[in-house]
Design a protein around this motif. Structure first.
Motif, mmCIF file in Angstrom:
data_model
loop_
_atom_site.group_PDB
_atom_site.id
_atom_site.type_symbol
_atom_site.label_atom_id
_atom_site.label_comp_id
_atom_site.label_asym_id
_atom_site.label_seq_id
_atom_site.Cartn_x
_atom_site.Cartn_y
_atom_site.Cartn_z
ATOM 1 N N LEU A 204 0.605 -0.975 0.350
ATOM 2 C CA LEU A 204 -0.226 -0.142 -0.316
ATOM 3 C C LEU A 204 0.972 0.627 0.343
ATOM 4 C CD1 LEU A 204 -2.429 -1.401 2.478
ATOM 5 C CD2 LEU A 204 -3.175 -0.267 -0.247
ATOM 6 N N ILE A 205 1.951 0.861 0.784
ATOM 7 C CA ILE A 205 3.027 2.625 0.757
ATOM 8 C C ILE A 205 3.756 2.736 -0.384
ATOM 9 C CG2 ILE A 205 4.854 3.394 2.457
ATOM 10 C CD1 ILE A 205 3.183 2.207 4.293
ATOM 11 N N ARG A 206 4.319 1.799 -1.029
ATOM 12 C CA ARG A 206 4.899 1.404 -2.424
ATOM 13 C C ARG A 206 4.168 2.092 -3.412
ATOM 14 N NH1 ARG A 206 6.625 -4.341 -3.626
ATOM 15 N NH2 ARG A 206 8.131 -3.184 -4.721
ATOM 16 N N THR A 207 2.623 1.793 -3.658
ATOM 17 C CA THR A 207 2.373 2.189 -4.319
ATOM 18 C C THR A 207 1.166 4.242 -4.426
ATOM 19 O OG1 THR A 207 -0.056 1.164 -3.750
ATOM 20 C CG2 THR A 207 2.201 0.071 -5.213
ATOM 21 N N ALA A 208 2.184 4.340 -2.978
ATOM 22 C CA ALA A 208 0.468 5.538 -3.185
ATOM 23 C C ALA A 208 1.283 6.842 -3.032
ATOM 24 C CB ALA A 208 0.732 5.430 -1.232
ATOM 25 N N GLY A 209 2.180 7.324 -3.936
ATOM 26 C CA GLY A 209 2.738 8.351 -4.672
ATOM 27 C C GLY A 209 2.618 9.480 -3.775
ATOM 28 N N ASN A 210 1.432 9.692 -3.469
ATOM 29 C CA ASN A 210 1.178 10.765 -2.580
ATOM 30 C C ASN A 210 2.146 10.711 -1.010
ATOM 31 O OD1 ASN A 210 -0.909 8.981 -1.399
ATOM 32 N ND2 ASN A 210 -2.585 10.325 -0.987
ATOM 33 N N VAL A 211 1.852 9.564 -0.488
ATOM 34 C CA VAL A 211 2.674 9.545 0.672
ATOM 35 C C VAL A 211 3.933 9.338 0.167
ATOM 36 C CG1 VAL A 211 2.945 7.062 2.289
ATOM 37 C CG2 VAL A 211 0.540 8.072 1.779
ATOM 38 N N LEU A 212 4.030 8.604 -0.519
ATOM 39 C CA LEU A 212 5.676 8.458 -0.920
ATOM 40 C C LEU A 212 6.523 9.643 -1.107
ATOM 41 C CD1 LEU A 212 5.776 5.739 -2.997
ATOM 42 C CD2 LEU A 212 6.860 5.435 -0.601
ATOM 43 N N ALA A 213 5.346 10.929 -1.557
ATOM 44 C CA ALA A 213 6.551 12.007 -1.728
ATOM 45 C C ALA A 213 6.563 12.948 -0.059
ATOM 46 C CB ALA A 213 5.691 12.782 -2.703
ATOM 47 N N GLU A 214 6.124 12.660 0.313
ATOM 48 C CA GLU A 214 6.412 12.859 1.862
ATOM 49 C C GLU A 214 7.671 12.145 2.309
ATOM 50 O OE1 GLU A 214 4.889 16.151 2.662
ATOM 51 O OE2 GLU A 214 4.295 16.133 0.577
ATOM 52 N N ARG A 215 7.623 11.016 2.452
ATOM 53 C CA ARG A 215 8.307 10.318 2.714
ATOM 54 C C ARG A 215 9.667 11.558 2.977
ATOM 55 N NH1 ARG A 215 10.455 4.205 1.784
ATOM 56 N NH2 ARG A 215 11.926 3.990 3.910
ATOM 57 N N ARG A 216 10.419 12.143 3.595
ATOM 58 C CA ARG A 216 11.611 12.549 3.311
ATOM 59 C C ARG A 216 11.212 13.482 4.846
ATOM 60 N NH1 ARG A 216 16.782 15.273 1.164
ATOM 61 N NH2 ARG A 216 16.025 13.772 -0.884
ATOM 62 N N GLY A 217 10.350 13.993 4.613
ATOM 63 C CA GLY A 217 9.620 14.968 5.973
ATOM 64 C C GLY A 217 9.303 14.659 7.272
ATOM 65 N N LEU A 218 8.627 13.115 6.467
ATOM 66 C CA LEU A 218 8.241 12.512 7.777
ATOM 67 C C LEU A 218 9.780 11.918 8.702
ATOM 68 C CD1 LEU A 218 4.967 11.034 5.761
ATOM 69 C CD2 LEU A 218 4.910 12.437 7.398
ATOM 70 N N GLU A 219 9.916 11.503 7.785
ATOM 71 C CA GLU A 219 11.499 10.669 8.351
ATOM 72 C C GLU A 219 12.385 11.545 9.202
ATOM 73 O OE1 GLU A 219 12.609 7.010 5.290
ATOM 74 O OE2 GLU A 219 13.923 8.525 5.060
ATOM 75 N N GLN A 220 12.030 12.860 8.540
ATOM 76 C CA GLN A 220 12.988 13.663 9.865
ATOM 77 C C GLN A 220 12.543 14.307 10.042
ATOM 78 O OE1 GLN A 220 13.181 16.640 6.235
ATOM 79 N NE2 GLN A 220 15.478 15.780 5.601
ATOM 80 N N GLY A 221 11.378 14.089 10.327
ATOM 81 C CA GLY A 221 9.627 14.386 11.611
ATOM 82 C C GLY A 221 10.090 13.208 12.823
ATOM 83 N N GLY A 222 10.177 12.601 12.396
ATOM 84 C CA GLY A 222 10.378 10.855 13.097
ATOM 85 C C GLY A 222 9.270 10.675 13.221
ATOM 86 N N ARG A 223 7.851 10.887 12.230
ATOM 87 C CA ARG A 223 7.013 10.254 12.417
ATOM 88 C C ARG A 223 6.521 9.467 10.891
ATOM 89 N NH1 ARG A 223 2.550 13.417 11.481
ATOM 90 N NH2 ARG A 223 1.565 11.899 12.702
ATOM 91 N N TRP A 224 7.950 8.534 10.238
ATOM 92 C CA TRP A 224 7.995 7.793 8.999
ATOM 93 C C TRP A 224 6.815 6.493 9.381
ATOM 94 C CZ3 TRP A 224 6.413 7.607 3.869
ATOM 95 C CH2 TRP A 224 6.695 6.452 3.433
ATOM 96 N N GLU A 225 7.484 6.286 10.420
ATOM 97 C CA GLU A 225 7.315 4.343 11.575
ATOM 98 C C GLU A 225 6.111 4.713 11.767
ATOM 99 O OE1 GLU A 225 8.582 1.712 11.120
ATOM 100 O OE2 GLU A 225 9.866 2.339 9.582
#
Ligand SMILES: C[S@@+](CC[C@H](N)C(=O)[O-])C[C@H]1O[C@@H](n2cnc3c(N)ncnc32)[C@H](O)[C@@H]1O
Length: 259
Positions: A204-225
């Motif tokens: 679900l995550i690898r096919t969701a472009g809108n989610v992947l577009a935010e990955r870096r920001g979410l990782e930096q904010g500690g929210r990806w996991e």
């Protein structure tokens, strides 16, 4: 003319499109696409509907904003099928030129639903038909969208929920604004099966472009996991398998309209 891009080209939407192919087949059959049918696939992605139509002898055209997905569509064959970049609110297509105008999980994502319906109606021949497939409001994909939205930037002001296209009364109103009348509807499903819940979550995550577009920001904010856990919880809630596999049922409304 410069066209906008979307987030659908990011990630591996093509893997999801492969799983959604039955919806295009059902749509093509439900409107009786056959030899010589002039069909337009609006927001075609990797071309499922145009290709299903071409297999049935239609003269098909696929339009989408994402060049990467159009390239995949071209590589899948389709004989004389034409593929072009185009915004669905301003279709690069002549008025009244198509016997069937279809949008499979596409027009539902338009920024302006009534304007999208008006474009579908404009390019449809006077005796032609419009076929739409859209996720029903309480089904899996809108639920996934709601979970993801907790981690994404807010939608533009005035944005309408895509699943309005998946609810018959709302869709009738959208279509009526474009002088389209619903002729028939059907409740349809697609089943997604996975070996386990982790595989379903990753897919679900690898096919969701809108989610992947935010990955870096979410990782930096500690929210990806945190996002991954939220998607995993949704998979767990919605998994209806009785055996070892994971089964997610995606429900959608198939609607056929006339001018
Ligand atoms: C869920 S995908 C569906 C793709 C395809 N119809 C299928 O059945 O797999 C949504 C598609 O709409 C396209 N799309 C989104 N907004 C668009 C717009 N404003 N104009 C044209 N295409 C758009 C995306 O690029 C993407 O290919």
């Amino acid at each position: 003319m410069s066209l906008p891009t979307t987030t659908w080209g990011i990630g591996e939407y093509e893997l999801m499109a492969e799983r959604l192919r039955p919806a295009a087949e059902v749509a093509a059959d439900s409107v009786g696409v056959g030899s010589g049918t002039r069909l337009l696939d609006v927001a075609c992605g990797t071309g499922n509907l145009a290709l299903a139509a071409a297999e049935r002898g239609a003269v098909a055209t696929g339009l989408d904003l994402e060049e990467r997905l159009l390239q995949i569509a071209r590589s899948r064959g389709g004989g004389q099928t034409t593929w072009r970049r185009s915004e669905l609110l301003e279709l690069d297509a002549e008025s009244a030129a198509f016997d069937v105008v279809g949008s499979i999980f596409g027009a539902m994502y338009a920024a302006d639903h009534e304007a999208a319906a008006a474009e579908l109606a404009r390019v449809c021949a006077p005796d032609g038909r419009v076929v739409s497939a859209a996720w029903t409001p309480d089904s899996f994909m809108p639920a996934f969208g709601r979970v993801a939205s907790r981690f994404l930037p807010p939608p533009p002001s005035g944005a309408q929920p895509p699943s309005r296209w998946g609810e018959e009364t709302a869709l009738s109103e959208i279509f009526a604004s474009a002088a389209l009348r619903i002729e028939s509807t059907g409740d349809e499903t697609i089943e997604l099966r996975f070996t386990d819940r982790g595989a379903a979550t990753d897919f679900l995550i690898r096919t969701a472009g809108n989610v992947l577009a935010e990955r870096r920001g979410l990782e930096q904010g500690g929210r990806w996991e945190e996002l991954r856990r939220a998607v995993a919880e949704l998979v767990c809630e919605r998994d209806s398998s009785e055996g070892e596999q994971v089964l997610l049922t995606l429900s959608y409304l198939l609607a056929i309209a006339t001018k």
